[in-house]
Design a protein around this motif. Structure first.
Motif, PDB file in Angstrom:
ATOM      1  N   LEU A   1       0.830  -1.203   0.000  1.00  0.00           N
ATOM      2  CA  LEU A   1       0.000   0.000   0.000  1.00  0.00           C
ATOM      3  C   LEU A   1       0.868   1.260   0.000  1.00  0.00           C
ATOM      4  N   LEU A   2       1.922   1.256   0.804  1.00  0.00           N
ATOM      5  CA  LEU A   2       2.783   2.429   0.903  1.00  0.00           C
ATOM      6  C   LEU A   2       3.552   2.699  -0.389  1.00  0.00           C
ATOM      7  N   ARG A   3       3.700   1.681  -1.222  1.00  0.00           N
ATOM      8  CA  ARG A   3       4.377   1.868  -2.515  1.00  0.00           C
ATOM      9  C   ARG A   3       3.399   2.278  -3.615  1.00  0.00           C
ATOM     10  N   THR A   4       2.104   2.270  -3.312  1.00  0.00           N
ATOM     11  CA  THR A   4       1.100   2.610  -4.320  1.00  0.00           C
ATOM     12  C   THR A   4       1.109   4.115  -4.579  1.00  0.00           C
ATOM     13  N   PRO A   5       1.172   4.546  -5.821  1.00  0.00           N
ATOM     14  CA  PRO A   5       1.170   5.995  -6.107  1.00  0.00           C
ATOM     15  C   PRO A   5      -0.223   6.604  -5.932  1.00  0.00           C
ATOM     16  N   PHE A   6      -0.273   7.775  -5.323  1.00  0.00           N
ATOM     17  CA  PHE A   6      -1.493   8.556  -5.196  1.00  0.00           C
ATOM     18  C   PHE A   6      -1.206   9.953  -5.722  1.00  0.00           C
ATOM     19  N   ASN A   7      -2.115  10.490  -6.518  1.00  0.00           N
ATOM     20  CA  ASN A   7      -1.907  11.854  -7.012  1.00  0.00           C
ATOM     21  C   ASN A   7      -2.361  12.872  -5.963  1.00  0.00           C
ATOM     22  N   ASP A   8      -2.158  14.156  -6.244  1.00  0.00           N
ATOM     23  CA  ASP A   8      -2.474  15.198  -5.263  1.00  0.00           C
ATOM     24  C   ASP A   8      -3.949  15.189  -4.883  1.00  0.00           C
ATOM     25  N   SER A   9      -4.812  14.977  -5.855  1.00  0.00           N
ATOM     26  CA  SER A   9      -6.243  14.957  -5.576  1.00  0.00           C
ATOM     27  C   SER A   9      -6.603  13.793  -4.661  1.00  0.00           C
ATOM     28  N   GLU A  10      -6.009  12.630  -4.895  1.00  0.00           N
ATOM     29  CA  GLU A  10      -6.288  11.461  -4.064  1.00  0.00           C
ATOM     30  C   GLU A  10      -5.758  11.655  -2.647  1.00  0.00           C
ATOM     31  N   ARG A  11      -4.607  12.297  -2.512  1.00  0.00           N
ATOM     32  CA  ARG A  11      -4.070  12.554  -1.173  1.00  0.00           C
ATOM     33  C   ARG A  11      -4.956  13.537  -0.409  1.00  0.00           C
ATOM     34  N   ARG A  12      -5.486  14.540  -1.095  1.00  0.00           N
ATOM     35  CA  ARG A  12      -6.417  15.462  -0.432  1.00  0.00           C
ATOM     36  C   ARG A  12      -7.683  14.724  -0.017  1.00  0.00           C
ATOM     37  N   ASP A  13      -8.133  13.825  -0.862  1.00  0.00           N
ATOM     38  CA  ASP A  13      -9.312  13.022  -0.556  1.00  0.00           C
ATOM     39  C   ASP A  13      -9.064  12.116   0.647  1.00  0.00           C
ATOM     40  N   LEU A  14      -7.871  11.552   0.715  1.00  0.00           N
ATOM     41  CA  LEU A  14      -7.505  10.708   1.859  1.00  0.00           C
ATOM     42  C   LEU A  14      -7.518  11.520   3.153  1.00  0.00           C
ATOM     43  N   ALA A  15      -6.968  12.714   3.105  1.00  0.00           N
ATOM     44  CA  ALA A  15      -6.944  13.564   4.290  1.00  0.00           C
ATOM     45  C   ALA A  15      -8.351  13.922   4.739  1.00  0.00           C
ATOM     46  N   SER A  16      -9.206  14.268   3.779  1.00  0.00           N
ATOM     47  CA  SER A  16     -10.580  14.639   4.100  1.00  0.00           C
ATOM     48  C   SER A  16     -11.349  13.461   4.691  1.00  0.00           C
ATOM     49  N   LEU A  17     -11.193  12.285   4.096  1.00  0.00           N
ATOM     50  CA  LEU A  17     -11.908  11.104   4.594  1.00  0.00           C
ATOM     51  C   LEU A  17     -11.401  10.693   5.969  1.00  0.00           C
ATOM     52  N   ALA A  18     -10.102  10.746   6.178  1.00  0.00           N
ATOM     53  CA  ALA A  18      -9.544  10.385   7.483  1.00  0.00           C
ATOM     54  C   ALA A  18     -10.062  11.308   8.580  1.00  0.00           C
ATOM     55  N   LEU A  19     -10.162  12.599   8.279  1.00  0.00           N
ATOM     56  CA  LEU A  19     -10.707  13.544   9.255  1.00  0.00           C
ATOM     57  C   LEU A  19     -12.179  13.260   9.528  1.00  0.00           C
ATOM     58  N   ALA A  20     -12.930  13.004   8.462  1.00  0.00           N
ATOM     59  CA  ALA A  20     -14.376  12.813   8.595  1.00  0.00           C
ATOM     60  C   ALA A  20     -14.726  11.539   9.358  1.00  0.00           C
ATOM     61  N   THR A  21     -13.881  10.530   9.271  1.00  0.00           N
ATOM     62  CA  THR A  21     -14.173   9.242   9.912  1.00  0.00           C
ATOM     63  C   THR A  21     -13.389   9.020  11.205  1.00  0.00           C
ATOM     64  N   GLY A  22     -12.518   9.969  11.538  1.00  0.00           N
ATOM     65  CA  GLY A  22     -11.789   9.858  12.797  1.00  0.00           C
ATOM     66  C   GLY A  22     -10.714   8.798  12.817  1.00  0.00           C
ATOM     67  N   CYS A  23      -9.877   8.760  11.767  1.00  0.00           N
ATOM     68  CA  CYS A  23      -8.780   7.778  11.779  1.00  0.00           C
ATOM     69  C   CYS A  23      -7.428   8.426  11.489  1.00  0.00           C
ATOM     70  N   VAL A  24      -7.343   9.732  11.661  1.00  0.00           N
ATOM     71  CA  VAL A  24      -6.046  10.403  11.474  1.00  0.00           C
ATOM     72  C   VAL A  24      -5.059   9.935  12.542  1.00  0.00           C
ATOM     73  N   ALA A  25      -5.521   9.890  13.796  1.00  0.00           N
ATOM     74  CA  ALA A  25      -4.637   9.491  14.894  1.00  0.00           C
ATOM     75  C   ALA A  25      -4.304   8.009  14.840  1.00  0.00           C
ATOM     76  N   THR A  26      -5.267   7.171  14.466  1.00  0.00           N
ATOM     77  CA  THR A  26      -4.991   5.734  14.414  1.00  0.00           C
ATOM     78  C   THR A  26      -4.075   5.380  13.245  1.00  0.00           C
ATOM     79  N   LEU A  27      -4.049   6.244  12.229  1.00  0.00           N
ATOM     80  CA  LEU A  27      -3.178   6.011  11.075  1.00  0.00           C
ATOM     81  C   LEU A  27      -1.995   6.975  11.056  1.00  0.00           C
TER      82      LEU A  27
END
Length: 275
Positions: A138-164
């Motif tokens: 997973l860590l070697r999988t490429p993500f573009n800028d839009s996907e990384r922003r989406d990841l940040a938004s989803l992690a905040l919305a679901t409460g998994c920033v600290a667990t991840l």
């Protein structure tokens, strides 16, 4: 909604392999309804060991004669700290379609699948090397800028920033956990479990801590001397004979001795830090 499985391969998050079960995430308020429908369709719940009953509250596993895999139904997924209904709604917005057995099925998009895989891998990495490999993939999988922003938004919305917090920065995702996450009582338990490993003596320590004082002696005895039924479920290859059951108990004792230090360290470390 299907989670993990073929969707991970579809998004390039995991190497192709044959799944041993089908994982389904259902709206928490409809969890019992779905389980009842599965029963009515001829499936039966997989027998569980005492330990599994004590620590597994988020899912139920079903099997059916003649079918090559289990059906694992989740009411929520460990690692999300937001309320389970809110998490489901946020994940539902990240649904996409995949065709399996000539049917269109709801599953998660690349962003949400990556979050689920990261949580799953962290929780199981100490028990199975496969989870370590999948996390590294997973860590070697490429993500573009839009996907990384989406990841940040989803992690905040679901409460998994600290667990991840050990994963998201390595994926190039820059986001800070909320105060609610950092003060959530389940965050300490998550960190404790990840650092101890989700297996062995730690799980019995956790079960003992959750039980009443009156139940602890019996629970401790079951940890030391598992029943014939538990042995048959845990090691069916050894549970058929007296000698096999004796061997299984010796194996369990060895596992307990090996894993007890890491469990005690995790309990002490996160008790001192308070989170």
């Amino acid at each position: 909604m299907l989670i993990k499985g073929p969707a991970l391969q579809m998004h390039g998050l995991r190497e192709p392999r044959v799944s041993s079960d089908v994982d389904v995430l259902v709206e928490p308020t409809r969890f019992d309804d779905l389980c009842a429908a599965i029963h009515a369709a001829g499936w039966v719940e997989r027998p569980s060991t005492l330990m599994s009953k004590l620590i597994t509250h988020h899912s139920r596993t079903f099997l059916r004669v003649g079918w090559p895999c289990d059906l694992d139904v989740h009411s929520y997924f460990p690692g999300f700290l937001s309320p389970s209904t809110e998490v489901f709604e946020k994940l539902w917005l990240h649904r996409c379609s995949i065709q399996l057995a000539h049917r269109d099925c709801h599953t998660l998009d690349k962003t949400a699948s990556a979050v689920i895989l990261a949580l799953h891998s962290l929780r199981g990495s100490s028990a199975q090397s496969r989870h370590i490999d999948e996390l590294e993939r997973l860590l070697r999988t490429p993500f573009n800028d839009s996907e990384r922003r989406d990841l940040a938004s989803l992690a905040l919305a679901t409460g998994c920033v600290a667990t991840l917090d050990a994963v998201l920065p390595r994926m190039g995702v820059v986001v800070e956990p909320t105060a609610e996450e950092l003060s959530h009582p389940d965050l300490r338990l998550w960190r404790e479990r990840v650092s101890a490993g989700s297996h062995g003596a730690y799980l019995w320590m956790l079960a003992l801590r959750r039980s009443t004082w009156s139940r602890r002696p019996a629970l401790l005895w079951r940890a030391v001397w598992p029943t014939r039924r538990d042995i048959a479920l845990w090691r069916p290859d050894l549970g058929r004979t007296v000698g096999g059951r004796a061997q299984a108990r010796v194996v369990r004792w060895g596992m307990g001795i090996r894993t007890a230090p890491s469990g005690l360290r995790a309990l002490w470390k996160h008790r001192r830090k308070g989170g």
